[in-house]
Every structure is written in structure tokens, then in C-alpha cells.
Motif scaffolding. Structure first.
Motif: not given
Ligand SMILES: C[S@@+](CC[C@H](N)C(=O)[O-])C[C@H]1O[C@@H](n2cnc3c(N)ncnc32)[C@H](O)[C@@H]1O
Length: 231
Positions: A26, A45, A65, A84, A89, A131
Motif C-alpha cells: 500500500y 462502497r 479505511v 489502517d 494510505m 479489506t
Molecule cells: C484494498 S484497500 C481498501 C481501502 C478502503 N477500505 C476502500 O474502500 O477503498 C485495503 C486496506 O486495508 C488495509 N489493511 C490491510 N491489512 C490490515 C490490517 N491488518 N489492519 C488494518 N488495515 C489493514 C490496507 O493498508 C489498505 O489500506
């Protein structure tokens, strides 16, 4: 808005490794995420946030997020906390909150969704959009979301869930080794997140484009989620 850092010092070794993979992926995605992924994911979304806005309770947790694409859509009376793992991000999300003066967003924290720093029952609703297929262990994510939401509250997920047979199943399985590069698991199945026989799935709705994403709404029963995570 400033970003809190709430990553525990010690994590289990697999999560530390995989968390680094998520941060790396990311870090690369942050600058282009909205452009590349914002459009295709917009309907799912929007539907998820419409559901959150309709549900009772104001205390909302948005897990993963990201750049905060959903944040402007929450109703003003909701009190939204976003977490996040990726600081890159989160910085985009924080800029959005500042520029659009989103008073419904009350906090943004750098935190691992598999080990959250929140007390039990801190929220009425938790939502994870695109996510669940990114975290190392989605059942642990589910259990954590269930823990921090009050019993009877709601958990929502929007995600692509892998096909169980056919050509799409084969393509998704073949892409699985690219997870680290992509930043998500192409072969992620609903059964990796929850067991529909054991938890109360209230709704499953296909989202555009072409139903490749699904919105799942679950009524929270923390005991059932804990039992699943322990399997
Ligand atoms: C595909 S993006 C989705 C972002 C947002 N929810 C959207 O609708 O566009 C996935 C997000 O999940 C976060 N992420 C992944 N694993 C995570 C974890 N264990 N804890 C918190 N955030 C996490 C990533 O950093 C990334 O910002």
C-alpha cells in the motif's frame, strides 16, 4: 487531522511478516489507489455506507479505511473512527478529512485490525470494505471486529469472494502466488471470513460491476465469532 499510532510492540511472527507485506504493497498503491481502484469499487462502497447510515447506533469503526474514499458518505450524526496498517494510505485519508472538513470522522489510527487497541463493545457497527481479503487471517479480523462491536450491533463487509468452481476459480487460484505484489488474496473465499451456518448473516447483496463484489451484513454475536477464530 493527525494520525494516532497504535501498533503493539510485539505481534505474532506471521502477522509481523504479513503486516510488512501489506505496508509495502500500500506504500506503492497509495498515490494511485483512488484512480485505479476508486471507480470499480464505488458501488460496493456506496451501498455499504448507505447500510451503515440506515442502521441504529452512531459509533462506527471503519477497518482498513485506506485513503478514506468512504468517509464523506457517512451521515453527520455518525461518529466514525478509521484504522489502517498503512501510514501512506492513512495520510491520504487525513488530508481528505481536513480538506472536506468531515466532522463525522472523529479519529484515524495506525492500527492492526487483527489486534485492535479498543475495548470490548466500543462500537455499534464495524465495516470493512475491500479489506478482509488483504489481512493475513480474516477469521481473526472477524473475531476482533465482533469483539469491539456490542452484542446485537452489526458487522459489514464488502469484498470479492472467490468462485468455488469453474474457470474463474482456476484463474483466481493461479493468481494466488501474486498476493504480496497485488496487496490482496485473489483466491479469498467467504468461508475464509465466516461460517454462514454459525453466524447470523442477515443479508448478502451482489454489487456492481457485474456482481464481482458482495456486501455481507452480519448481526453481531461475539461468542460465535470467537469460537470460529479458535478453530
Ligand atoms: C484494498 S484497500 C481498501 C481501502 C478502503 N477500505 C476502500 O474502500 O477503498 C485495503 C486496506 O486495508 C488495509 N489493511 C490491510 N491489512 C490490515 C490490517 N491488518 N489492519 C488494518 N488495515 C489493514 C490496507 O493498508 C489498505 O489500506
Amino acid at each position: 487531522m493527525s494520525i494516532r499510532t497504535d501498533i503493539p510492540d510485539r505481534d505474532h511472527p506471521r502477522a509481523v511478516l504479513d503486516a510488512e507485506g501489506v505496508r509495502d504493497a500500500y506504500r506503492r498503491w497509495a498515490g494511485v489507489y483512488d484512480l485505479v481502484f476508486g471507480g470499480v469499487s464505488a458501488h460496493g462502497r456506496r451501498r455499504a455506507v448507505e447500510e451503515v447510515n440506515r442502521l441504529p447506533g452512531t459509533r462506527v469503526l471503519e477497518v482498513g479505511v485506506g485513503t478514506g474514499l468512504a468517509l464523506p458518505r457517512y451521515r453527520p450524526e455518525k461518529r466514525v473512527v478509521g484504522i489502517d496498517l498503512s501510514r501512506d494510505m492513512l495520510e491520504k485519508a487525513a488530508a481528505r478529512v481536513r480538506e472536506e472538513r468531515l466532522s463525522q470522522v472523529v479519529g484515524l489510527s495506525e492500527m492492526n485490525a487483527e489486534h485492535m487497541a479498543f475495548a470490548d463493545d466500543s462500537f455499534d457497527i464495524a465495516v470493512a470494505m475491500f479489506t478482509a481479503s488483504v489481512v493475513p487471517n480474516a477469521k481473526v479480523l472477524f473475531a476482533e471486529m465482533s469483539r469491539v462491536v456490542r452484542p446485537g450491533g452489526h458487522l459489514l463487509f464488502v469484498n470479492h469472494f472467490a468462485a468455488e468452481a469453474g474457470l474463474r476459480w482456476w484463474v483466481e487460484r493461479s493468481m494466488a502466488p501474486l498476493s504480496r505484489l497485488l496487496g490482496w488474496h485473489p483466491d479469498f473465499a467467504l468461508s475464509d471470513l465466516l461460517d454462514p451456518q454459525a453466524v447470523r448473516v442477515e443479508a448478502m447483496e451482489p454489487c456492481q460491476p457485474a456482481g464481482i463484489f458482495t456486501l455481507v451484513r452480519v448481526r453481531n454475536q461475539p461468542a460465535a465469532a470467537l469460537a470460529l477464530a479458535a478453530e
